[in-house]
Design a protein around this motif. Structure first.
Motif, PDB file in Angstrom:
ATOM      1  N   ARG A  58       1.207  -1.475   0.213  1.00  0.00           N
ATOM      2  CA  ARG A  58      -0.264  -0.049   0.253  1.00  0.00           C
ATOM      3  C   ARG A  58       1.165   1.066   0.023  1.00  0.00           C
ATOM      4  NH1 ARG A  58      -3.305  -3.670   3.549  1.00  0.00           N
ATOM      5  NH2 ARG A  58      -4.955  -3.440   2.965  1.00  0.00           N
ATOM      6  N   THR A  59       0.846   1.824  -1.335  1.00  0.00           N
ATOM      7  CA  THR A  59       2.229   3.024  -1.376  1.00  0.00           C
ATOM      8  C   THR A  59       1.531   5.015   0.052  1.00  0.00           C
ATOM      9  OG1 THR A  59       0.722   3.982  -3.290  1.00  0.00           O
ATOM     10  CG2 THR A  59       3.141   2.172  -3.214  1.00  0.00           C
ATOM     11  N   GLU A  60       0.192   4.213   0.258  1.00  0.00           N
ATOM     12  CA  GLU A  60       0.272   5.486   0.937  1.00  0.00           C
ATOM     13  C   GLU A  60       0.705   5.842   2.657  1.00  0.00           C
ATOM     14  OE1 GLU A  60      -2.134   3.376  -0.062  1.00  0.00           O
ATOM     15  OE2 GLU A  60      -3.686   2.319   0.857  1.00  0.00           O
ATOM     16  N   HIS A  61       0.640   4.353   2.498  1.00  0.00           N
ATOM     17  CA  HIS A  61       1.663   4.157   4.085  1.00  0.00           C
ATOM     18  C   HIS A  61       3.284   4.695   3.982  1.00  0.00           C
ATOM     19  CE1 HIS A  61      -1.339   0.344   5.428  1.00  0.00           C
ATOM     20  NE2 HIS A  61      -1.215   1.755   5.350  1.00  0.00           N
ATOM     21  N   MET A  62       3.233   5.380   2.964  1.00  0.00           N
ATOM     22  CA  MET A  62       4.694   5.288   2.958  1.00  0.00           C
ATOM     23  C   MET A  62       4.553   7.466   2.712  1.00  0.00           C
ATOM     24  SD  MET A  62       6.218   3.300  -0.126  1.00  0.00           S
ATOM     25  CE  MET A  62       6.013   1.752  -0.367  1.00  0.00           C
ATOM     26  N   PHE A  63       3.673   7.956   2.881  1.00  0.00           N
ATOM     27  CA  PHE A  63       3.427   9.261   2.677  1.00  0.00           C
ATOM     28  C   PHE A  63       3.241   9.725   4.191  1.00  0.00           C
ATOM     29  CE2 PHE A  63       2.536   8.350  -1.415  1.00  0.00           C
ATOM     30  CZ  PHE A  63       3.694   8.366  -2.303  1.00  0.00           C
ATOM     31  N   PHE A  64       3.260   8.949   4.635  1.00  0.00           N
ATOM     32  CA  PHE A  64       2.529   9.691   6.326  1.00  0.00           C
ATOM     33  C   PHE A  64       3.494   9.819   6.919  1.00  0.00           C
ATOM     34  CE2 PHE A  64      -2.019   7.906   5.164  1.00  0.00           C
ATOM     35  CZ  PHE A  64      -2.223   8.895   5.937  1.00  0.00           C
ATOM     36  N   GLU A  65       5.110   9.331   6.716  1.00  0.00           N
ATOM     37  CA  GLU A  65       6.478   9.201   7.386  1.00  0.00           C
ATOM     38  C   GLU A  65       6.615  10.992   7.233  1.00  0.00           C
ATOM     39  OE1 GLU A  65       9.722   6.640   6.069  1.00  0.00           O
ATOM     40  OE2 GLU A  65       7.635   4.795   6.148  1.00  0.00           O
ATOM     41  N   VAL A  66       7.620  11.435   8.576  1.00  0.00           N
ATOM     42  CA  VAL A  66       7.765  13.359   8.786  1.00  0.00           C
ATOM     43  C   VAL A  66       8.244  13.673   7.612  1.00  0.00           C
ATOM     44  CG1 VAL A  66       7.538  13.884  10.958  1.00  0.00           C
ATOM     45  CG2 VAL A  66       8.798  12.451  10.215  1.00  0.00           C
ATOM     46  N   THR A  88       3.709  -6.376  -5.366  1.00  0.00           N
ATOM     47  CA  THR A  88       2.452  -6.254  -6.709  1.00  0.00           C
ATOM     48  C   THR A  88       2.317  -4.315  -5.643  1.00  0.00           C
ATOM     49  OG1 THR A  88       0.340  -7.554  -6.980  1.00  0.00           O
ATOM     50  CG2 THR A  88      -0.389  -5.912  -6.939  1.00  0.00           C
ATOM     51  N   VAL A  89       2.355  -3.268  -5.954  1.00  0.00           N
ATOM     52  CA  VAL A  89       3.100  -2.675  -6.254  1.00  0.00           C
ATOM     53  C   VAL A  89       1.259  -1.785  -6.153  1.00  0.00           C
ATOM     54  CG1 VAL A  89       3.893   0.058  -5.630  1.00  0.00           C
ATOM     55  CG2 VAL A  89       5.364  -2.141  -5.993  1.00  0.00           C
ATOM     56  N   ARG A  90       0.397  -1.223  -5.783  1.00  0.00           N
ATOM     57  CA  ARG A  90      -0.673  -0.876  -5.849  1.00  0.00           C
ATOM     58  C   ARG A  90      -0.687   0.755  -5.505  1.00  0.00           C
ATOM     59  NH1 ARG A  90      -5.731  -0.894  -1.452  1.00  0.00           N
ATOM     60  NH2 ARG A  90      -4.773   0.673  -0.521  1.00  0.00           N
ATOM     61  N   LEU A  91      -0.813   1.561  -6.596  1.00  0.00           N
ATOM     62  CA  LEU A  91      -1.126   2.734  -6.707  1.00  0.00           C
ATOM     63  C   LEU A  91      -2.009   3.613  -5.400  1.00  0.00           C
ATOM     64  CD1 LEU A  91      -1.258   3.158 -10.786  1.00  0.00           C
ATOM     65  CD2 LEU A  91       0.590   3.312  -9.034  1.00  0.00           C
ATOM     66  N   LEU A  92      -1.743   5.451  -4.677  1.00  0.00           N
ATOM     67  CA  LEU A  92      -2.389   5.574  -4.325  1.00  0.00           C
ATOM     68  C   LEU A  92      -3.804   5.325  -4.828  1.00  0.00           C
ATOM     69  CD1 LEU A  92      -0.724   7.454  -1.692  1.00  0.00           C
ATOM     70  CD2 LEU A  92      -1.987   9.676  -3.659  1.00  0.00           C
ATOM     71  N   ASP A  93      -4.451   4.693  -3.534  1.00  0.00           N
ATOM     72  CA  ASP A  93      -5.937   4.975  -3.171  1.00  0.00           C
ATOM     73  C   ASP A  93      -6.273   5.265  -2.188  1.00  0.00           C
ATOM     74  OD1 ASP A  93      -8.163   3.068  -3.096  1.00  0.00           O
ATOM     75  OD2 ASP A  93      -7.527   1.878  -1.565  1.00  0.00           O
ATOM     76  N   PRO A  94      -6.469   5.655  -0.754  1.00  0.00           N
ATOM     77  CA  PRO A  94      -7.229   6.456   0.008  1.00  0.00           C
ATOM     78  C   PRO A  94      -7.861   7.893  -0.221  1.00  0.00           C
ATOM     79  CG  PRO A  94      -5.219   6.289   0.971  1.00  0.00           C
ATOM     80  CD  PRO A  94      -4.474   6.331   0.291  1.00  0.00           C
ATOM     81  N   PRO A  95      -8.687   8.244   0.398  1.00  0.00           N
ATOM     82  CA  PRO A  95      -9.035  10.348   0.280  1.00  0.00           C
ATOM     83  C   PRO A  95      -7.906  10.891   0.311  1.00  0.00           C
ATOM     84  CG  PRO A  95     -10.448   9.070   1.078  1.00  0.00           C
ATOM     85  CD  PRO A  95      -9.837   8.153   0.811  1.00  0.00           C
ATOM     86  N   LEU A  96      -7.925  11.760  -0.412  1.00  0.00           N
ATOM     87  CA  LEU A  96      -7.058  13.132  -0.446  1.00  0.00           C
ATOM     88  C   LEU A  96      -7.534  13.294   1.673  1.00  0.00           C
ATOM     89  CD1 LEU A  96      -6.259  14.632  -3.725  1.00  0.00           C
ATOM     90  CD2 LEU A  96      -5.076  12.254  -2.430  1.00  0.00           C
ATOM     91  N   HIS A  97      -8.058  13.920   2.067  1.00  0.00           N
ATOM     92  CA  HIS A  97      -8.281  14.293   2.433  1.00  0.00           C
ATOM     93  C   HIS A  97      -7.864  13.879   4.148  1.00  0.00           C
ATOM     94  CE1 HIS A  97     -11.237  12.539   5.160  1.00  0.00           C
ATOM     95  NE2 HIS A  97     -11.583  11.746   4.717  1.00  0.00           N
ATOM     96  N   GLU A  98      -7.344  12.592   4.068  1.00  0.00           N
ATOM     97  CA  GLU A  98      -6.604  12.302   4.689  1.00  0.00           C
ATOM     98  C   GLU A  98      -5.325  12.141   5.422  1.00  0.00           C
ATOM     99  OE1 GLU A  98      -6.241   7.264   4.588  1.00  0.00           O
ATOM    100  OE2 GLU A  98      -9.127   7.265   4.655  1.00  0.00           O
TER     101      GLU A  98
END
Ligand code: PEP
Ligand code: MG
Length: 906
Positions: A596-604, A650-660
């Motif tokens: 899940r690539t979105e997890h990578m974006f949460f890091e500081v 398998t790399v999934r492209l960005l999934d969650p709504p941006l407001h998160e």
């Protein structure tokens, strides 16, 4: 269910003379009843009796007591007559009374969850007959007072008033002991026992308003109905719930001639195991008591003795008892009654070979004669389960297939939990020692009552002894500590079944429930104090102890290899960082099924660039922010591809709504405004703009990549560049790009083009290429229905059964908690569909999606990456639909591997 009529057999006999059941009839006779019949057939000495079928229990729940008695009367009277004949006694007779036991027995063993009545048939007259016949006044009165106590509690419903109060019968016993200045039950005189009988009866009358029944038939029917009632008692209902057993199974009732372990020093009773239930080591072991009845061993009121000499010596060492004292007060059965021991040894060997599994047996010695009261496949820890299965395989007792099917896949979880750090243990202050009843490492705050086991986040339940009422609390606590009871006490047996750390029989503990404290020597520990338990050594340690990852046994490796041999479903993992990827690979994962690539974006270091991207009003602004994210994403993928070298990822492209990703609190919004040199109101406006009423069905999944193709471009570039950089170093990667939340061919086609065009650009920049595939998640119901069109372009499908469940049921993943508990309690749902795949409904979509996809592309690769991918029954379903792989979190990989092999074998 088939309706039962008077013509249908409801009562089955067993014993040395007449037996009409066998082990194959477990569903009808319950486990205990079927095994009693089987032992009778094998010529093992079983006291005669009969089993009332589980179907009668279900009938009882429909029509009630009177109708069921009418239904059973004739058959039960006949069966009782047959026991009378075999035992040469007479039920209800004042001279030579037949005494009976009445016990539950469901098709699966539910230790201690239902009720039992012993010594039934006694009253003020027949007790005198028993005195005369046995020439043992003390024994007869002791049996009678036990009967009144049990019947009073179980059938007439006499209970302690509050949890801090003692059991009312124990209180009467303690008072008498105080008055007589004695400590042990064995010191009671005949007069004391007679007083107890009358005091118990008075107390029952006062508390329940009911007279104690003197008619043995009334006693018998009362007990049978009480056992049926206990099927719907709180304990049994809870036990069924945590184990997923349906209510309509019902319990059988076993009525059996009593044999007595309390007839004097030539009598006794015990429990034994053909192998060690905690470790799985192949050593016959168990505990017994001289001059006692079965409940005494399990209830842990007296310290039980070991059956084997070796066990006794080991126990004495732990208890710091010297050899002279051991031989005097705690000799083993092997030393004390060698003939009986040899006979018992022979039966345990025979029964294990017959059942091809570890047996847990109960026995009674009456005046020097051995009787076997029960045998069943023994409850065991996860570690013991693996060792026993692999050992039985090596011994040639079971085939590879049978060994694999003996594994309860979910129980492997226990082996993967942390253990105490060996270095930290060396410094840990051991305050007391108990028995290593169930292995594991537990640290928590002390609680003394089972219904308070969730008072703190991590608790250790400390009890003098546990009872079946404590089940729910035992399940909630991290560990269980008891002051009384041996390796076969309730606490020990139940904890092993749950895979929960337990130290039992720590005699140095003095527990004061009223003060909510325990003392060890002069040290006092109060509720809320931290302690740690080492279930493998029995050590009780003050404070917290650090933990480490467990080392897996050789047998675990053997099991995994065996699973590979039979499983044709591949097992991948859901991981989005190199650490998790490596853990999973060590457990045998054959690739990543979902990163899940979105997890990578949460890091500081990234969230700022991510927010910049989201807040940008123009494509140009967004691209500039994505430019900053690119090197970080590339590095992420390099790490993951390297950890998974040679395996598909398998790399999934960005999934969650941006407001998160945007801040919702004023302080963090201010910070962001300063960081980006924009006004606070601009941030606030953007946050408001991103607000959605139903974000799960909103601007997310491929809808993001379609509206902002530059996001897909950046992610594709990062994946391709990472793979090419590794290729230059000689490391092979196999990227599979997955488009989320697709519901139509056109959505897929749009993103597929962006990906391919971007890859072309990167390849020409590098002057090199890598192989890759493009597929989609099937998580919107429409995608499953339109699978034949989507498959025209997609290389693979991966069922996202989290979203697919959400959208098929229409239950929001985020809000379902509010009603699901009620649905489960009311039986509207059998399982939480987010945990166990709903095969009936959601399963249809999985099946349709797979079939329609493969109708266009027969070799379409199909997998699952929702949470269900590591749940054994769902894995079995995936196998049946012809999927290629399941993907689950790293620690569930071994579970899924075993489940996949079992599915192939079934
Ligand atoms: C799914 O929906 O099943 C899935 C795996 O994706 P996520 O849980 O990230 O929505
Ligand atoms: Mg999803």
């Amino acid at each position: 269910m088939e309706t039962i009529s008077k013509t249908k057999k409801q009562v089955y006999h067993f014993g040395t003379q007449e037996t009409d059941g066998d082990r194959s009839m477990r569903n009808l006779l319950g486990g205990k009843g079927a095994n009693l019949a089987e032992m009778s057939n094998l010529g093992i000495p079983v006291p005669p009796g009969f089993t009332i079928t589980t179907e009668v229990c279900t009938k009882y729940n429909e029509v009630g007591r009177e109708e069921v008695i009418a239904l059973l009367k004739e058959e039960v009277e006949k069966a009782v007559a047959s026991i009378e004949k075999e035992m040469e006694t007479s039920f209800g007779d004042n001279e030579n009374p037949l005494l009976l036991s009445v016990r539950s027995g469901a098709r699966v063993s539910m230790p201690g969850m239902m009720d039992t009545v012993l010594n039934l048939g006694l009253n003020d007259e027949s007790v005198l007959g028993l005195v005369k016949r046995t020439n043992n006044e003390r024994f007869a009165w002791d049996s009678y007072r036990r009967f009144v106590q049990m019947y009073g509690g179980v059938v007439l419903g006499m209970k302690a008033e509050t949890k801090e109060d003692e059991n009312p019968f124990e209180e009467i016993i303690d008072n008498l002991k105080g008055k007589r200045r004695i400590k042990l039950d064995t010191q009671f005189t005949v007069q004391d026992l007679q007083d107890l009988v009358y005091d118990f009866k008075d107390a029952i009358k006062k508390s329940t308003g009911r007279d104690f029944p003197t008619d043995p038939w009334e006693q018998l029917w009362g007990s049978v109905m009480a056992v049926f009632d206990s099927w719907n008692g709180d304990r049994a209902v809870y036990y069924r719930k945590i184990n997923g057993y349906p209510a309509d199974w019902g319990t059988a009732v076993n009525v059996q001639a009593m044999v007595f372990g309390n007839m004097g020093d030539n009598s006794g009773t015990g429990v034994c195991f053909t192998r060690d239930a905690a470790t799985g080591v192949n050593e016959f072991n168990g505990e017994y008591l001289i001059n006692a009845q079965g409940e005494d061993v399990v209830a842990g009121v007296r310290t039980p003795q070991q059956i084997t000499k070796m066990g006794s010596q080991r126990w004495a060492e732990l208890a710091q008892i010297d050899e002279v004292e051991r031989m005097k007060d705690f000799p083993s059965l092997e030393e004390l009654m060698p003939k009986i021991y040899t006979e018992l040894y022979e039966y345990q060997e025979r029964l294990e070979k017959h059942y091809h599994d570890m047996q847990d047996m109960e026995f009674t010695i009456q005046n020097g004669k051995l009787w076997i009261l029960q045998t069943r496949n023994g409850k065991r820890t996860g570690a013991a389960m693996v060792k026993i299965a692999m050992d039985l395989l090596k011994e040639g007792q079971v085939s590879e297939k049978e060994a694999l099917l003996m594994i309860e896949a979910n129980k492997l979880d226990e082996l993967l939990h942390p253990i105490f750090d060996t270095n930290a243990l060396k410094r840990a202050p051991v305050v007391a020692q108990g028995l290593p009843a169930s292995p594991g490492a537990a640290t928590g705050q002390i609680v003394f009552f089972a219904d308070e086991a969730d008072k703190f986040k991590n608790t250790i339940l400390v009890r003098t002894e546990t009872s079946p009422e404590d089940l729910e609390g035992m399940n909630l606590a991290k560990g269980i500590l008891t002051a009384r009871g041996g390796m076969t006490s309730h606490a020990a047996v139940v904890a092993r079944g749950m895979g929960k750390c337990c130290v039992s029989g720590a005699g140095a503990l003095k527990i004061n429930y009223k003060k909510r404290s325990m003392t060890v020597g002069d040290q006092v520990y109060n509720e809320g104090d931290w302690i740690s338990l080492n279930g493998s050594t029995g050590n009780i340690i003050e404070g917290k102890v650090a933990t480490m990852e467990p080392e897996l046994s050789g047998e675990f490796g053997e099991l995994m290899e065996l699973s590979n041999k039979f499983g044709n479903l591949k097992v991948r993992t859901n991981a989005d960082n190199p650490k998790d990827a490596k853990i999973a690979r060590n457990f045998g994962a054959q690739g990543i099924g979902l990163a899940r690539t979105e997890h990578m974006f949460f890091e500081v270091d990234r969230i700022k660039a991510m927010r910049e991207m989201i807040l940008a009003d123009t494509t140009k602004g967004r691209k500039a922010a994505l430019e900053e994210l690119l090197p970080m994403q590339r590095k992420d993928f390099e790490g993951i591809f390297e950890a998974m070298e040679g395996c598909p990822v398998t790399v999934r492209l960005l999934d969650p709504p941006l407001h998160e990703f945007v801040p919702h609190q004023l302080a963090t919004q201010k910070e962001l405004a300063e960081d980006l040199h924009i006004s606070l109101s601009a941030v606030k406006n953007k946050v408001a703009e991103l607000h959605e009423f139903n974000p799960m069905l909103g601007h997310r999944g491929c809808r993001l990549g379609i509206t902002y193709p530059e996001i897909t471009e950046m992610q594709t570039r990062a994946i391709m560049e990472a793979a090419l950089n590794l290729k230059a170093k000689g490391i092979e990667s196999k990227p599979e790009i997955m488009i989320p939340l697709v519901g139509s061919f056109e959505e897929f086609e749009c993103q597929d083009k962006v990906i391919r065009d971007t890859a072309e650009v990167v390849f020409s920049e590098y002057g090199d290429t890598v192989d890759f595939t493009i597929g989609t998640m099937i998580e919107v119901p429409r995608a499953a229905l339109m699978a034949d069109t989507i498959a025209e372009k997609a290389d693979f499908f991966s069922f996202g059964t989290n979203d697919l469940t959400q959208m098929t049921f229409g239950y929001s993943r985020d809000d379902a908690g509010k009603f699901l508990t009620v649905y489960l309690e009311e039986g509207i749902l059998k399982n939480d569909p987010f945990e166990v795949l709903d095969q009936d409904g959601v399963g249809q979509l999985v099946d349709i999606g797979t079939k329609r996809g493969r109708s266009i592309k027969p070799d379409l690769k199909v997998g699952i990456c929702g949470e269900h991918g590591g749940e054994p029954s769902s894995v079995e379903f995936c196998h049946s639909t012809g999927m290629d792989y399941v993907s689950c979190s790293p620690f569930r990989v071994p579970i899924a591997r075993v489940a996949a092999a079992q599915a192939a074998l079934k």
